[in-house]
Design a protein around this motif. Structure first.
Motif, PDB file in Angstrom:
ATOM      1  N   GLN A   1       1.104  -1.324   0.066  1.00  0.00           N
ATOM      2  CA  GLN A   1      -0.515  -0.407   0.046  1.00  0.00           C
ATOM      3  C   GLN A   1       0.655   1.426  -0.170  1.00  0.00           C
ATOM      4  O   GLN A   1       0.386   2.535  -0.752  1.00  0.00           O
ATOM      5  N   PHE A   2       1.414   1.125   0.932  1.00  0.00           N
ATOM      6  CA  PHE A   2       2.735   2.493   0.937  1.00  0.00           C
ATOM      7  C   PHE A   2       3.444   3.032  -0.752  1.00  0.00           C
ATOM      8  O   PHE A   2       3.574   3.422  -0.808  1.00  0.00           O
ATOM      9  N   LEU A   3       4.004   1.727  -1.112  1.00  0.00           N
ATOM     10  CA  LEU A   3       4.436   1.788  -2.451  1.00  0.00           C
ATOM     11  C   LEU A   3       3.586   2.262  -3.079  1.00  0.00           C
ATOM     12  O   LEU A   3       3.877   3.051  -4.085  1.00  0.00           O
ATOM     13  N   LYS A   4       2.753   2.262  -3.359  1.00  0.00           N
ATOM     14  CA  LYS A   4       0.949   2.619  -4.227  1.00  0.00           C
ATOM     15  C   LYS A   4       1.167   4.051  -4.213  1.00  0.00           C
ATOM     16  O   LYS A   4       0.775   4.437  -5.315  1.00  0.00           O
TER      17      LYS A   4
ATOM     18  N   ILE B   1       9.599   6.938  -1.802  1.00  0.00           N
ATOM     19  CA  ILE B   1      10.222   6.643  -0.647  1.00  0.00           C
ATOM     20  C   ILE B   1      11.801   6.212  -0.216  1.00  0.00           C
ATOM     21  O   ILE B   1      12.529   5.863  -0.992  1.00  0.00           O
ATOM     22  N   ASP B   2      12.347   6.837   0.772  1.00  0.00           N
ATOM     23  CA  ASP B   2      13.488   6.574   0.995  1.00  0.00           C
ATOM     24  C   ASP B   2      14.336   5.948   1.828  1.00  0.00           C
ATOM     25  O   ASP B   2      15.518   4.842   1.240  1.00  0.00           O
ATOM     26  N   VAL B   3      13.030   5.588   2.754  1.00  0.00           N
ATOM     27  CA  VAL B   3      13.843   4.616   3.939  1.00  0.00           C
ATOM     28  C   VAL B   3      12.709   3.792   4.621  1.00  0.00           C
ATOM     29  O   VAL B   3      11.350   4.730   4.535  1.00  0.00           O
TER      30      VAL B   3
ATOM     31  N   ILE C   1      16.295   1.540  -1.760  1.00  0.00           N
ATOM     32  CA  ILE C   1      15.513   2.034  -0.250  1.00  0.00           C
ATOM     33  C   ILE C   1      15.921   1.286   1.567  1.00  0.00           C
ATOM     34  O   ILE C   1      16.710   1.100   1.584  1.00  0.00           O
ATOM     35  N   THR C   2      16.111   2.348   1.925  1.00  0.00           N
ATOM     36  CA  THR C   2      17.213   2.197   3.230  1.00  0.00           C
ATOM     37  C   THR C   2      16.163   2.178   4.492  1.00  0.00           C
ATOM     38  O   THR C   2      15.426   2.588   4.157  1.00  0.00           O
ATOM     39  N   ILE C   3      17.158  -0.004   4.965  1.00  0.00           N
ATOM     40  CA  ILE C   3      16.057  -0.166   5.532  1.00  0.00           C
ATOM     41  C   ILE C   3      16.245  -0.720   6.946  1.00  0.00           C
ATOM     42  O   ILE C   3      17.499  -1.076   7.090  1.00  0.00           O
TER      43      ILE C   3
END
Ligand code: AHR
Length: 331
Positions: free
Chosen positions: A222-225, A230-232, A259-261
């Protein structure tokens, strides 16, 4: 007619059986609340949150093994992440007159009534892993577990350092743990505090993935959609981070690079992802609480004073440190 009288041998067997039944009945009856089994062992009623993560599985193993090692009779209950199940389990333990009750509260609030019932029954309670927000601290003897605010802060501080040279805004998404749980509340707080002074670091979305892989994957999708940049990702545990990896890869992005995780726990699968360059940083949360818990159980049972708070010793891991630590990782 000939009457068959029981032989001496039969009478002896019957008498022995009656005596044994009588003794067993005495042992099982209410013996003034000591709760110790016939064998004189301490009986511990333990209510576990569930089996939602690798961390939880390691925690359950640690508790079961430590109880056996310490000669403590463990009554274990899995609450399947539901507070009502934990309350029911605690009430059962009270009814069974166990010697000590320990539990890891699924959420922080709503424990006063059942804790009061345990206190009235004179059964000491120990909190382990997670705490409660009860104002009356006399409702439990000790809280053994991590400093979750610190874990969130360490994650945030690492990010601040990494992004100190960033020119534009850094968009962060957050996968929170179970809503209302101490680790979700505290890790969120610690992380937010650590990044607060850096106006380019922005949390653009924050939602619960319930500490599970499935939850992490679904919410990350959902976040990606919804967010093109998104960087982190800050995930409140490894499992949600691992679930999110699948969503990130499926979206055509490279985890650990695009994306830094950052996650919390440092269970083996999380450490493997870190060593493989898919995660970037982990704040450790140790599940190996069993031996310390059994020590506390013995002490409170003996009426000894115990510290109100025992904090677990923990560290953090970068990718290089994970490579080194992985071969000897116990969980
Ligand atoms: O309470 C500890 C947390 O609960 C761990 O970080 C998480 O993995 C678990 O489910």
């Amino acid at each position: 007619m000939r009457t068959h009288l029981p032989s001496r041998k039969v009478i002896a067997v019957l008498t022995a059986a009656l005596l044994a039944t009588g003794m067993a009945a005495c042992g099982n009856s209410d013996t003034g609340g000591s709760g110790s089994g016939d064998d004189g062992k301490i009986t511990l009623g333990f209510s576990q949150v569930g089996a939602e993560s690798g961390w939880r599985t390691a925690n359950t193993t640690s508790i079961k093994e430590a109880a056996t090692e310490a000669g403590i009779d463990l009554k274990f209950d899995d609450a399947q992440q539901k507070q009502e199940n934990q309350i029911k389990a605690i009430r059962n333990f009270i009814q069974q007159k166990v010697d000590v009750i320990a539990f890891s509260p699924v959420v922080e609030s709503g424990w006063d009534t059942v804790l009061k019932e345990a206190k009235d029954a004179k059964i000491p309670v120990i909190l382990t892993d997670r705490s409660v927000d009860s104002a009356d601290k006399s409702l439990y003897k000790s809280f053994l577990g991590s400093d979750f605010v610190k874990e969130g802060r360490l994650a945030g501080e690492w990010l601040v350092e990494q992004k100190k040279a960033a020119a534009g805004p850094v968009n962060i998404v957050e996968l929170q743990g179970t809503t209302g749980s101490a680790p979700a509340n505290d890790r969120k707080k610690g992380f937010a505090e650590a990044i607060a002074a850096n106006s380019n670091l922005k949390i653009i979305a924050s939602q619960s993935g319930d500490f599970t892989r499935a939850g992490g994957k679904q919410v990350m999708e959902q976040f990606l959609k919804a967010n093109p940049k998104i960087d982190v990702l800050f995930a409140h545990n490894d499992d949600m981070g691992l679930g999110a990896l699948e969503a990130i890869t499926a979206a055509g992005k490279v985890p650990g690079k695009d994306i830094t995780i950052i996650t919390v726990d440092a269970v083996k699968d999380g450490m493997q992802a870190l060593a493989d360059g898919k995660f970037n940083f982990i704040a450790e949360c140790s599940p190996l609480l069993g031996p310390q818990l059994m020590d506390l159980v013995k002490k409170v049972h003996n009426g000894e004073e115990v510290p109100a708070r025992i904090e677990t010793q923990e560290t953090t891991f970068t990718q290089e440190q994970a490579k080194e630590a992985l071969p000897n990782r116990k969980y």
